[in-house]
Design an enzyme around this catalytic site. Structure first.
Site, short mmCIF file in Angstrom:
data_model
loop_
_atom_site.label_atom_id
_atom_site.label_comp_id
_atom_site.label_asym_id
_atom_site.label_seq_id
_atom_site.Cartn_x
_atom_site.Cartn_y
_atom_site.Cartn_z
N TYR A 95 0.83 -1.21 0.00
CA TYR A 95 0.00 0.00 0.00
C TYR A 95 0.86 1.26 0.00
O TYR A 95 0.61 2.21 -0.76
CB TYR A 95 -0.91 -0.04 1.22
CG TYR A 95 -1.82 1.14 1.41
CD1 TYR A 95 -2.95 1.30 0.62
CD2 TYR A 95 -1.57 2.08 2.40
CE1 TYR A 95 -3.81 2.38 0.81
CE2 TYR A 95 -2.42 3.15 2.61
CZ TYR A 95 -3.54 3.30 1.80
OH TYR A 95 -4.38 4.37 2.00
N LYS A 134 0.92 4.08 -2.94
CA LYS A 134 0.54 5.46 -2.66
C LYS A 134 1.69 6.43 -2.92
O LYS A 134 1.46 7.59 -3.31
CB LYS A 134 0.06 5.58 -1.21
CG LYS A 134 -1.28 4.91 -0.95
CD LYS A 134 -2.38 5.48 -1.84
CE LYS A 134 -3.76 5.04 -1.41
NZ LYS A 134 -4.82 5.57 -2.32
#
Length: 303
Positions: free
Chosen positions: A171, A175
């Site tokens: 993640y 991001k």
């Protein structure tokens, strides 16, 4: 309905719940017509149902706004293209794209499967690139046809992408990649009247409620709910409106009543001797520079 987005059409991905839902409702409240995209998947990206997107559409219509549901997978070329096509076919235009869709597959790195890595990269990073690419192609064609757009894209990064987050290597990497994509897109597409910015929101959603159950609890009574997703949406709506003219290539943190302009990587202490160093000399120089540098912000979840 009138407001700062009157006459505009906004497409919001992952808008069936959480931040995306709040954004879609806020755009509609400010006069925008909204394409509500959502696959209706679970927190880990499995399953799927059309219900969440249609429920948000129904909410918008009940409040006097205009909206249409889109259930395509925006991490595929066909799904991303159909998102843009839905806006054009239903409302005749597209002015704002909010890339928000995502899910989690959290693991410590040594336990992180390749499939968990690929799935999170796909929905977050590819799921930003493809809608942006198809929307930008439409807006570029409009500009070349003598109809310069007042186009806006808001990408969704995270504090995990800016600082890192223990247990979220996939993640955090995705991001961080969204920030890089935002900067490149802003530089490339400005000539066509397209502004691209990113937000790093903090709010109580399905993706955060387990990790921050104690600190993100809603207050009782009439207290200000600092972690409500609706607190992030006003900045997103402003960035998606014509009022944000001239603002592009920026990253904002948004949490509760706080908005922060993130300043990113900038050159710090440096030393140039004009010649090659030995490894030992490079190490000595690096240690001296580190002594003069600002300490990094801690990674989320680090001890």
């Amino acid at each position: 309905m009138t407001g700062i987005c009157t006459g505009r059409v906004a497409a919001v991905t992952g808008a069936g719940r959480g931040l995306g839902r709040a954004h879609a409702l806020a755009f509609a409240a400010e006069g925008a017509k909204v394409v509500v995209n959502d696959l209706g998947v679970g927190l880990d990206g499995t399953g799927g149902a059309a219900g969440p997107a249609q429920q948000v559409v129904d909410e918008i219509r009940a409040r006097g706004g205009e909206a249409v549901a889109h259930g395509g997978d925006i991490a595929t070329t066909d799904g991303a293209a159909s998102l843009v096509a839905t806006a054009l076919e239903t409302f005749g235009r597209l002015d704002t794209l909010v890339n928000n869709a995502g899910f989690l597959r959290d693991r410590m790195l040594v336990n992180l499967d390749e499939d968990d890595w690929d799935a999170v990269m796909r929905v977050h990073l590819k799921g930003h690139f493809l809608p942006l690419r198809h929307a930008a192609a439409h807006w570029r064609a409009e500009a070349k046809a003598g109809r310069p757009p007042e186009a806006r894209v808001i990408n969704t990064s995270s504090g995990a992408g800016l600082l890192g987050s223990v247990g979220q290597g996939n993640y955090s990497a995705a991001k961080a990649g969204i920030v890089g994509l935002t900067l490149v897109a802003a530089a490339e597409l400005g000539r066509y009247g397209i502004q691209i910015n990113a937000i790093a929101p903090a709010a109580r959603t399905r993706m955060t409620e387990q990790a921050f159950a104690d600190t993100m609890a809603a207050p009782e009574g009439d207290g200000f709910d600092a972690m409500a997703p609706e607190n992030v949406s006003p900045l997103v709506v402003w960035l998606g409106s014509g009022a944000s003219a001239g603002v592009t290539g920026r990253v904002f943190e948004a949490e509760g009543g706080r908005i922060t302009v993130m300043e990113g990587w900038r050159p710090g202490p440096t030393a140039d001797r004009g010649a090659r160093r030995t490894p030992a000399e490079a190490g000595d120089t690096a240690r001296k520079l580190l002594a003069d540098a600002e300490p990094p912000q801690p990674v989320y979840g680090a001890q």
